[in-house]
Design a protein around this motif. Structure first.
Motif, PDB file in Angstrom:
ATOM      1  N   SER A   1      23.622  70.932  61.807  1.00  0.00           N
ATOM      2  CA  SER A   1      24.464  71.756  62.677  1.00  0.00           C
ATOM      3  C   SER A   1      23.729  72.947  63.260  1.00  0.00           C
ATOM      4  CB  SER A   1      25.700  72.240  61.906  1.00  0.00           C
ATOM      5  OG  SER A   1      25.308  72.999  60.791  1.00  0.00           O
ATOM      6  N   GLU A   2      22.428  73.018  63.055  1.00  0.00           N
ATOM      7  CA  GLU A   2      21.652  74.118  63.610  1.00  0.00           C
ATOM      8  C   GLU A   2      20.271  73.608  63.978  1.00  0.00           C
ATOM      9  OE1 GLU A   2      19.794  76.337  59.817  1.00  0.00           O
ATOM     10  OE2 GLU A   2      21.951  76.573  60.017  1.00  0.00           O
ATOM     11  N   ASP A   3      19.574  74.366  64.817  1.00  0.00           N
ATOM     12  CA  ASP A   3      18.220  73.978  65.193  1.00  0.00           C
ATOM     13  C   ASP A   3      17.371  73.809  63.944  1.00  0.00           C
ATOM     14  OD1 ASP A   3      18.843  74.023  67.818  1.00  0.00           O
ATOM     15  OD2 ASP A   3      17.871  75.931  68.269  1.00  0.00           O
ATOM     16  N   GLU A   4      16.642  72.718  63.912  1.00  0.00           N
ATOM     17  CA  GLU A   4      15.715  72.406  62.835  1.00  0.00           C
ATOM     18  C   GLU A   4      16.393  72.363  61.474  1.00  0.00           C
ATOM     19  OE1 GLU A   4      12.184  74.759  63.113  1.00  0.00           O
ATOM     20  OE2 GLU A   4      12.101  74.529  65.266  1.00  0.00           O
ATOM     21  N   GLY A   5      17.658  72.001  61.427  1.00  0.00           N
ATOM     22  CA  GLY A   5      18.379  71.892  60.162  1.00  0.00           C
ATOM     23  C   GLY A   5      18.455  70.458  59.697  1.00  0.00           C
ATOM     24  N   GLY A   6      18.536  70.273  58.403  1.00  0.00           N
ATOM     25  CA  GLY A   6      18.734  68.950  57.834  1.00  0.00           C
ATOM     26  C   GLY A   6      20.210  68.731  57.562  1.00  0.00           C
ATOM     27  N   THR A   7      20.501  67.730  56.750  1.00  0.00           N
ATOM     28  CA  THR A   7      21.889  67.477  56.403  1.00  0.00           C
ATOM     29  C   THR A   7      21.986  66.883  55.009  1.00  0.00           C
ATOM     30  OG1 THR A   7      23.967  66.487  57.122  1.00  0.00           O
ATOM     31  CG2 THR A   7      21.992  65.174  57.461  1.00  0.00           C
ATOM     32  N   GLY A   8      23.086  67.147  54.363  1.00  0.00           N
ATOM     33  CA  GLY A   8      23.300  66.613  53.030  1.00  0.00           C
ATOM     34  C   GLY A   8      24.741  66.818  52.608  1.00  0.00           C
ATOM     35  N   GLY A   9      25.119  66.130  51.539  1.00  0.00           N
ATOM     36  CA  GLY A   9      26.480  66.280  51.062  1.00  0.00           C
ATOM     37  C   GLY A   9      26.683  65.619  49.719  1.00  0.00           C
ATOM     38  N   THR A  10      27.886  65.781  49.218  1.00  0.00           N
ATOM     39  CA  THR A  10      28.267  65.162  47.959  1.00  0.00           C
ATOM     40  C   THR A  10      29.752  64.804  48.009  1.00  0.00           C
ATOM     41  OG1 THR A  10      28.281  65.422  45.553  1.00  0.00           O
ATOM     42  CG2 THR A  10      28.728  67.388  46.839  1.00  0.00           C
TER      43      THR A  10
ATOM     44  N   THR B   1      27.212  62.699  57.888  1.00  0.00           N
ATOM     45  CA  THR B   1      26.968  64.122  58.133  1.00  0.00           C
ATOM     46  C   THR B   1      25.831  64.267  59.139  1.00  0.00           C
ATOM     47  OG1 THR B   1      25.413  64.284  56.262  1.00  0.00           O
ATOM     48  CG2 THR B   1      27.723  64.852  55.834  1.00  0.00           C
ATOM     49  N   ALA B   2      25.779  65.439  59.769  1.00  0.00           N
ATOM     50  CA  ALA B   2      24.722  65.728  60.750  1.00  0.00           C
ATOM     51  C   ALA B   2      24.308  67.183  60.626  1.00  0.00           C
ATOM     52  CB  ALA B   2      25.224  65.454  62.169  1.00  0.00           C
TER      53      ALA B   2
ATOM     54  N   THR C   1      26.629  69.988  52.031  1.00  0.00           N
ATOM     55  CA  THR C   1      25.748  71.029  51.510  1.00  0.00           C
ATOM     56  C   THR C   1      24.804  71.560  52.581  1.00  0.00           C
ATOM     57  OG1 THR C   1      24.241  69.316  50.710  1.00  0.00           O
ATOM     58  CG2 THR C   1      25.857  70.187  49.137  1.00  0.00           C
ATOM     59  N   ASP C   2      24.635  70.808  53.660  1.00  0.00           N
ATOM     60  CA  ASP C   2      23.798  71.234  54.786  1.00  0.00           C
ATOM     61  C   ASP C   2      24.281  70.470  56.014  1.00  0.00           C
ATOM     62  OD1 ASP C   2      21.804  72.423  56.268  1.00  0.00           O
ATOM     63  OD2 ASP C   2      20.152  71.294  55.381  1.00  0.00           O
ATOM     64  N   GLY C   3      24.726  71.178  57.036  1.00  0.00           N
ATOM     65  CA  GLY C   3      25.213  70.527  58.253  1.00  0.00           C
ATOM     66  C   GLY C   3      26.725  70.503  58.321  1.00  0.00           C
ATOM     67  N   GLU C   4      27.246  69.374  58.867  1.00  0.00           N
ATOM     68  CA  GLU C   4      28.688  69.246  59.051  1.00  0.00           C
ATOM     69  C   GLU C   4      29.081  67.778  59.003  1.00  0.00           C
ATOM     70  OE1 GLU C   4      29.275  71.057  62.845  1.00  0.00           O
ATOM     71  OE2 GLU C   4      28.340  69.420  63.929  1.00  0.00           O
ATOM     72  N   TRP C   5      30.356  67.531  58.703  1.00  0.00           N
ATOM     73  CA  TRP C   5      30.872  66.161  58.728  1.00  0.00           C
ATOM     74  C   TRP C   5      30.959  65.692  60.171  1.00  0.00           C
ATOM     75  CZ3 TRP C   5      30.876  63.628  54.412  1.00  0.00           C
ATOM     76  CH2 TRP C   5      31.199  64.236  53.201  1.00  0.00           C
ATOM     77  N   ILE C   6      30.522  64.469  60.430  1.00  0.00           N
ATOM     78  CA  ILE C   6      30.835  63.839  61.718  1.00  0.00           C
ATOM     79  C   ILE C   6      31.755  62.641  61.498  1.00  0.00           C
ATOM     80  CG2 ILE C   6      28.859  64.697  62.998  1.00  0.00           C
ATOM     81  CD1 ILE C   6      27.437  62.078  62.541  1.00  0.00           C
ATOM     82  N   GLN C   7      31.840  62.190  60.248  1.00  0.00           N
ATOM     83  CA  GLN C   7      32.848  61.212  59.828  1.00  0.00           C
ATOM     84  C   GLN C   7      33.241  61.584  58.403  1.00  0.00           C
ATOM     85  OE1 GLN C   7      31.660  57.074  59.847  1.00  0.00           O
ATOM     86  NE2 GLN C   7      33.733  56.369  59.473  1.00  0.00           N
ATOM     87  N   TYR C   8      34.478  62.022  58.235  1.00  0.00           N
ATOM     88  CA  TYR C   8      34.949  62.455  56.925  1.00  0.00           C
ATOM     89  C   TYR C   8      35.042  61.277  55.962  1.00  0.00           C
ATOM     90  CZ  TYR C   8      36.075  66.994  58.894  1.00  0.00           C
ATOM     91  OH  TYR C   8      35.980  68.225  59.493  1.00  0.00           O
TER      92      TYR C   8
ATOM     93  N   THR D   1      20.900  63.039  60.937  1.00  0.00           N
ATOM     94  CA  THR D   1      22.181  62.458  60.546  1.00  0.00           C
ATOM     95  C   THR D   1      21.968  61.548  59.338  1.00  0.00           C
ATOM     96  OG1 THR D   1      21.898  60.551  62.009  1.00  0.00           O
ATOM     97  CG2 THR D   1      23.093  62.446  62.903  1.00  0.00           C
ATOM     98  N   THR D   2      22.974  61.437  58.523  1.00  0.00           N
ATOM     99  CA  THR D   2      22.953  60.492  57.409  1.00  0.00           C
ATOM    100  C   THR D   2      24.290  59.766  57.386  1.00  0.00           C
ATOM    101  OG1 THR D   2      21.499  61.901  56.091  1.00  0.00           O
ATOM    102  CG2 THR D   2      22.709  60.193  54.916  1.00  0.00           C
ATOM    103  N   LYS D   3      24.227  58.444  57.397  1.00  0.00           N
ATOM    104  CA  LYS D   3      25.420  57.612  57.256  1.00  0.00           C
ATOM    105  C   LYS D   3      25.455  57.104  55.823  1.00  0.00           C
ATOM    106  CE  LYS D   3      25.440  56.106  62.034  1.00  0.00           C
ATOM    107  NZ  LYS D   3      25.306  54.980  62.959  1.00  0.00           N
ATOM    108  N   VAL D   4      26.626  57.184  55.208  1.00  0.00           N
ATOM    109  CA  VAL D   4      26.802  56.732  53.833  1.00  0.00           C
ATOM    110  C   VAL D   4      27.840  55.619  53.836  1.00  0.00           C
ATOM    111  CG1 VAL D   4      27.437  57.410  51.494  1.00  0.00           C
ATOM    112  CG2 VAL D   4      26.279  59.055  52.994  1.00  0.00           C
ATOM    113  N   ILE D   5      27.462  54.477  53.262  1.00  0.00           N
ATOM    114  CA  ILE D   5      28.359  53.330  53.165  1.00  0.00           C
ATOM    115  C   ILE D   5      28.544  53.015  51.686  1.00  0.00           C
ATOM    116  CG2 ILE D   5      28.700  50.902  53.757  1.00  0.00           C
ATOM    117  CD1 ILE D   5      26.716  51.440  56.131  1.00  0.00           C
TER     118      ILE D   5
END
Length: 149
Positions: free
Chosen positions: A86-95, A83-84, A61-68, A40-44
């Motif tokens: 969403s699959e086994d052994e997956g990372g997470t990212g976004g923009t 973001t978090a 870009t990888d995973g899913e939103w858990i807080q839009y 998971t990654t929290k962005v403030i």
């Protein structure tokens, strides 16, 4: 229609055996792996400007939103998103991209499921300063973004 007593007892025994086998199997240890949401990654985002920032683009870009991300971040306000995986052994990212009177502020994060370090970036117009502080390692980084004018 009635069933003989031994037939009912036999059916109960079979049902109990199936239930017991399922319970025992569920308790067996399994190979460790990442479950969805393990990364998971929290962005403030702290908007320390005199401007309202308006969301124009958001993408995981990888995973899913858990807080839009918020649609706007008020002047001297704070916006939060997360973001978090969403699959086994997956990372997470976004923009995300927020529009200001000076131009776009683009914030990017990547928390890979490999030994690669986490990557955080913020690009802002020349009239604004954008800094990022986040953990370079780990599965649950918090990215703090400060935007100044």
């Amino acid at each position: 229609m009635t069933l003989p007593g031994f037939r009912i007892s036999g059916m109960r025994a079979v049902g109990a055996a199936v239930l017991a086998a399922g319970t025992l199997t569920a308790g067996l240890p399994t190979m460790a792996s990442a479950d969805p949401g393990d990364y998971t990654t929290k962005v403030i985002v702290k908007n320390r400007t005199g401007e309202v920032m308006v969301l124009t683009h958001s993408q995981v870009t990888d995973g899913e939103w858990i807080q839009y991300p918020p649609e706007t971040i008020a002047s001297n306000g704070i916006g939060r998103m997360s973001t978090a995986s969403s699959e086994d052994e997956g990372g997470t990212g976004g923009t995300v991209t927020y529009e200001t009177d000076y131009g776009d502020v683009v914030i990017y994060w990547n928390d890979p499921d490999t030994s690669d370090k986490n990557d955080f970036k913020c690009d802002a117009p020349d009239e604004l300063t954008c800094s990022t502080i986040g953990s370079p390692n780990g599965q649950h980084p918090i990215l703090n973004v400060d935007i100044f004018d």
